[in-house]
Scaffold this motif. Structure first.
Motif, mmCIF file in Angstrom:
data_model
loop_
_atom_site.group_PDB
_atom_site.id
_atom_site.type_symbol
_atom_site.label_atom_id
_atom_site.label_comp_id
_atom_site.label_asym_id
_atom_site.label_seq_id
_atom_site.Cartn_x
_atom_site.Cartn_y
_atom_site.Cartn_z
ATOM 1 N N PHE A 162 121.059 81.852 1.176
ATOM 2 C CA PHE A 162 119.998 81.677 0.166
ATOM 3 C C PHE A 162 118.664 81.376 0.834
ATOM 4 O O PHE A 162 118.588 80.500 1.704
ATOM 5 N N ARG A 163 117.636 82.086 0.444
ATOM 6 C CA ARG A 163 116.300 81.766 0.951
ATOM 7 C C ARG A 163 115.281 81.940 -0.175
ATOM 8 O O ARG A 163 115.403 82.875 -0.977
ATOM 9 N N ASN A 164 114.307 81.056 -0.165
ATOM 10 C CA ASN A 164 113.319 81.080 -1.229
ATOM 11 C C ASN A 164 112.311 82.205 -1.012
ATOM 12 O O ASN A 164 111.196 81.988 -0.556
ATOM 13 N N PHE A 207 127.932 83.446 23.222
ATOM 14 C CA PHE A 207 126.894 84.247 22.573
ATOM 15 C C PHE A 207 127.095 84.200 21.069
ATOM 16 O O PHE A 207 128.201 83.899 20.576
ATOM 17 N N ALA A 208 126.018 84.478 20.341
ATOM 18 C CA ALA A 208 126.087 84.500 18.879
ATOM 19 C C ALA A 208 125.219 85.640 18.374
ATOM 20 O O ALA A 208 124.273 86.062 19.047
ATOM 21 N N PHE A 209 125.566 86.130 17.225
ATOM 22 C CA PHE A 209 124.722 87.156 16.594
ATOM 23 C C PHE A 209 124.841 87.002 15.090
ATOM 24 O O PHE A 209 125.793 86.400 14.583
ATOM 25 N N GLY A 210 123.837 87.503 14.389
ATOM 26 C CA GLY A 210 123.872 87.434 12.928
ATOM 27 C C GLY A 210 123.239 88.683 12.341
ATOM 28 O O GLY A 210 122.223 89.167 12.852
ATOM 29 N N MET A 211 123.881 89.226 11.300
ATOM 30 C CA MET A 211 123.355 90.457 10.697
ATOM 31 C C MET A 211 123.382 90.347 9.187
ATOM 32 O O MET A 211 124.230 89.646 8.625
ATOM 33 N N PHE A 238 112.950 84.897 19.340
ATOM 34 C CA PHE A 238 113.165 83.452 19.423
ATOM 35 C C PHE A 238 114.015 82.946 18.267
ATOM 36 O O PHE A 238 113.758 83.277 17.106
ATOM 37 N N PHE A 239 115.044 82.187 18.586
ATOM 38 C CA PHE A 239 115.775 81.388 17.593
ATOM 39 C C PHE A 239 115.997 80.025 18.227
ATOM 40 O O PHE A 239 116.242 79.956 19.442
ATOM 41 N N PRO A 240 115.930 78.946 17.452
ATOM 42 C CA PRO A 240 116.089 77.614 18.051
ATOM 43 C C PRO A 240 117.466 77.432 18.697
ATOM 44 O O PRO A 240 117.609 76.656 19.632
ATOM 45 N N PHE A 241 118.466 78.155 18.181
ATOM 46 C CA PHE A 241 119.842 77.909 18.615
ATOM 47 C C PHE A 241 120.338 78.843 19.705
ATOM 48 O O PHE A 241 121.472 78.753 20.148
ATOM 49 N N THR A 242 119.497 79.798 20.128
ATOM 50 C CA THR A 242 119.923 80.686 21.225
ATOM 51 C C THR A 242 118.811 80.767 22.277
ATOM 52 O O THR A 242 117.621 80.688 21.961
ATOM 53 N N GLU A 243 119.239 80.928 23.513
ATOM 54 C CA GLU A 243 118.281 81.092 24.602
ATOM 55 C C GLU A 243 118.960 81.794 25.768
ATOM 56 O O GLU A 243 119.923 81.245 26.294
ATOM 57 N N SER A 268 120.331 87.843 17.777
ATOM 58 C CA SER A 268 121.432 87.474 18.662
ATOM 59 C C SER A 268 120.904 86.649 19.826
ATOM 60 O O SER A 268 119.691 86.470 19.972
ATOM 61 N N GLY A 269 121.807 86.157 20.646
ATOM 62 C CA GLY A 269 121.376 85.442 21.843
ATOM 63 C C GLY A 269 122.505 84.637 22.451
ATOM 64 O O GLY A 269 123.623 84.603 21.915
ATOM 65 N N MET A 270 122.190 83.968 23.572
ATOM 66 C CA MET A 270 123.167 83.088 24.206
ATOM 67 C C MET A 270 123.031 81.708 23.556
ATOM 68 O O MET A 270 121.912 81.191 23.437
ATOM 69 N N THR A 302 120.920 78.565 4.637
ATOM 70 C CA THR A 302 119.992 79.685 4.829
ATOM 71 C C THR A 302 120.581 80.738 5.752
ATOM 72 O O THR A 302 120.038 81.828 5.887
ATOM 73 N N HIS A 303 121.656 80.396 6.410
ATOM 74 C CA HIS A 303 122.378 81.356 7.258
ATOM 75 C C HIS A 303 123.815 80.863 7.433
ATOM 76 O O HIS A 303 124.119 79.706 7.122
ATOM 77 N N THR A 304 124.693 81.755 7.907
ATOM 78 C CA THR A 304 126.078 81.302 8.086
ATOM 79 C C THR A 304 126.299 80.741 9.489
ATOM 80 O O THR A 304 127.430 80.477 9.878
ATOM 81 N N SER A 305 125.213 80.522 10.240
ATOM 82 C CA SER A 305 125.343 79.806 11.521
ATOM 83 C C SER A 305 125.941 78.422 11.271
ATOM 84 O O SER A 305 126.597 77.852 12.151
ATOM 85 N N SER A 306 125.717 77.898 10.065
ATOM 86 C CA SER A 306 126.271 76.587 9.702
ATOM 87 C C SER A 306 127.796 76.586 9.818
ATOM 88 O O SER A 306 128.401 75.584 10.195
ATOM 89 N N VAL A 354 126.687 88.254 8.116
ATOM 90 C CA VAL A 354 127.888 88.028 8.895
ATOM 91 C C VAL A 354 127.421 87.602 10.282
ATOM 92 O O VAL A 354 126.576 88.243 10.884
ATOM 93 N N GLU A 355 127.915 86.458 10.702
ATOM 94 C CA GLU A 355 127.534 85.963 12.022
ATOM 95 C C GLU A 355 128.757 85.918 12.912
ATOM 96 O O GLU A 355 129.873 85.670 12.437
ATOM 97 N N GLY A 356 128.533 86.152 14.194
ATOM 98 C CA GLY A 356 129.642 86.137 15.146
ATOM 99 C C GLY A 356 129.364 85.121 16.243
ATOM 100 O O GLY A 356 128.198 84.856 16.576
HETATM 101 N N1 PHE Z 1 121.016 82.781 12.024
HETATM 102 C C1 PHE Z 1 120.018 83.782 12.301
HETATM 103 C C2 PHE Z 1 119.345 84.169 11.012
HETATM 104 O O1 PHE Z 1 119.776 83.806 9.968
HETATM 105 C C3 PHE Z 1 120.584 85.010 12.927
HETATM 106 C C4 PHE Z 1 121.118 84.740 14.298
HETATM 107 C C5 PHE Z 1 122.431 84.361 14.455
HETATM 108 C C6 PHE Z 1 120.318 84.871 15.408
HETATM 109 C C7 PHE Z 1 122.943 84.115 15.712
HETATM 110 C C8 PHE Z 1 120.821 84.634 16.664
HETATM 111 C C9 PHE Z 1 122.099 84.258 16.798
HETATM 112 O O2 PHE Z 1 118.359 84.824 11.027
#
Ligand code: PHE
Length: 342
Positions: free
Chosen positions: A194-196, A305-309, A248-253, A284-286, A168-172, A210-212
């Motif tokens: 992919f998202r339903n 840090f991470a971000f996703g766009m 809020f994202f579970p993986f960043t704070e 984005s987030g830490m 569902t995201h490239t955080s994987s 694209v995630e960083g």
């Molecule tokens: N993975 C998040 C999404 O799909 C985006 C995100 C990435 C948010 C990294 C924070 C940090 O929406």
């Protein structure tokens, strides 16, 4: 005897027929060429008594003419029947038709541009599978089991195995990088996700992200902000403003949504930004210490840090495209406008 021969050849010429180039050639060989029966008649001239030569010569010339006229008729006939089958020959003096040269798809061009901006500041590229397991897409990223945050992402699961899903995201991919590499890590993961979701002008069930990720000692939120400021100005131009909104994202704070000033109205307010002057480009987030630990990275020593766009979102803002569906419809009138982007 000679006149008998001549009569026979005349009769043969009169009866001759040709339906193809091969048959025409056979006729030519028999009646027109240097080895033809007509040529042989001319060669016989030497054995004709002098007083008959004149008459004989006239007769043979007559045969030659007959043979040539018939040949013309046969050529005509073969050409007409060919044209009836295949239509007239084109005008061979016309300049050739040139085939249009294709272009790079706007999403590919946007992705390339994003990658280029981050590569210049030291990010490498990473890729991972589109079919993912629960661990890489959710659990390692601190999504508790049965937590509603999993539903936030409307996952497509593989029917018989709830452990396998379309990512569902490239955080994987970032989880995979952290599991396999030691900090410092600076990586960019572009890819299809992919998202339903129902397909509309603003949403699609298949899109690109694209995630960083940056993990090292002393990585701070200030680094995150500076990196994204840099990106926004490189991508959209120097005048672009960036704003972070708590999220809020579970993986960043802490987590923050990234907004940029509206590209259409420059921040004054229009219907693209719904009057606010700002449009969201990603999250984005830490990196949450739990995520680092899940991937075998010492969270006492390292921060990240991470971000996703969304690549579609960035392309829509950059090129003022108002309907997401245009990217996948393959309408040449749409695609042509982006020719020469790269
Ligand atoms: N993975 C998040 C999404 O799909 C985006 C995100 C990435 C948010 C990294 C924070 C940090 O929406």
């Amino acid at each position: 005897m000679q006149s008998q021969k001549i009569d026979q050849i005349k009769a043969e010429i009169a009866a001759a027929n040709a339906k193809s180039a091969e048959e025409l050639e056979a006729y030519r060989m028999r009646f027109i060429s240097k080895k033809s029966v007509v040529a042989a008649l001319f060669a016989d001239m030497k054995s004709i008594p002098n007083e008959q030569k004149k008459e004989y010569g006239q007769q043979v010339n007559e045969v030659k003419q007959l043979a040539e006229e018939k040949f013309k008729q046969l050529i005509e006939a073969v050409n007409t029947s060919r044209q009836q089958k295949t239509g007239p020959l084109p005008d061979l003096t016309l300049p050739p038709t040139t085939w249009p040269i294709g272009g790079i798809h706007p999403l590919t061009a946007t992705r390339q541009r994003i990658v280029e901006i981050f590569e210049r500041i030291g990010f490498n590229l990473s890729e991972g599978p589109e079919i993912e397991d629960d661990w890489h897409n959710f659990t390692a990223l601190n999504f508790p089991e049965n937590h509603p945050a999993r539903e936030m992402q409307d996952t497509f699961f593989i029917e018989k195995n709830p452990d396998i899903a379309l990512r569902t995201h490239t955080s994987s991919v970032q989880v995979r990088v952290m599991e396999n590499e030691k900090p410092p890590i600076r990586t960019l993961s572009p890819g299809r996700v992919f998202r339903n979701e129902a397909i509309s002008a603003r949403a699609h069930c298949i899109f690109h992200q694209v995630e960083g990720l940056y993990v090292d000692e002393n990585v701070s939120f200030a680094n995150l902000k500076q990196t994204l400021y840099h990106f926004a100005k490189e991508m959209f131009g120097k005048q672009t403003q960036v704003r972070f909104r708590p999220s809020f994202f579970p993986f960043t704070e802490p987590s923050a949504e990234i907004d940029i000033s509206c590209q259409l109205c420059g921040g004054k307010g229009c219907n693209i930004c719904k009057g606010t002057g700002w449009v969201e480009i990603g999250g984005s987030g830490m990196v949450d210490p739990n995520v680092l630990e899940n991937c075998g990275i010492d969270s006492e020593k390292y921060t990240g840090f991470a971000f996703g766009m969304g690549i579609e979102r960035i392309a829509m803002l950059k090129y003022q495209i108002n309907d997401l569906r245009l990217f996948t419809e393959n309408d040449i009138r749409f695609l042509q406008q982006f020719r020469g982007l790269l």
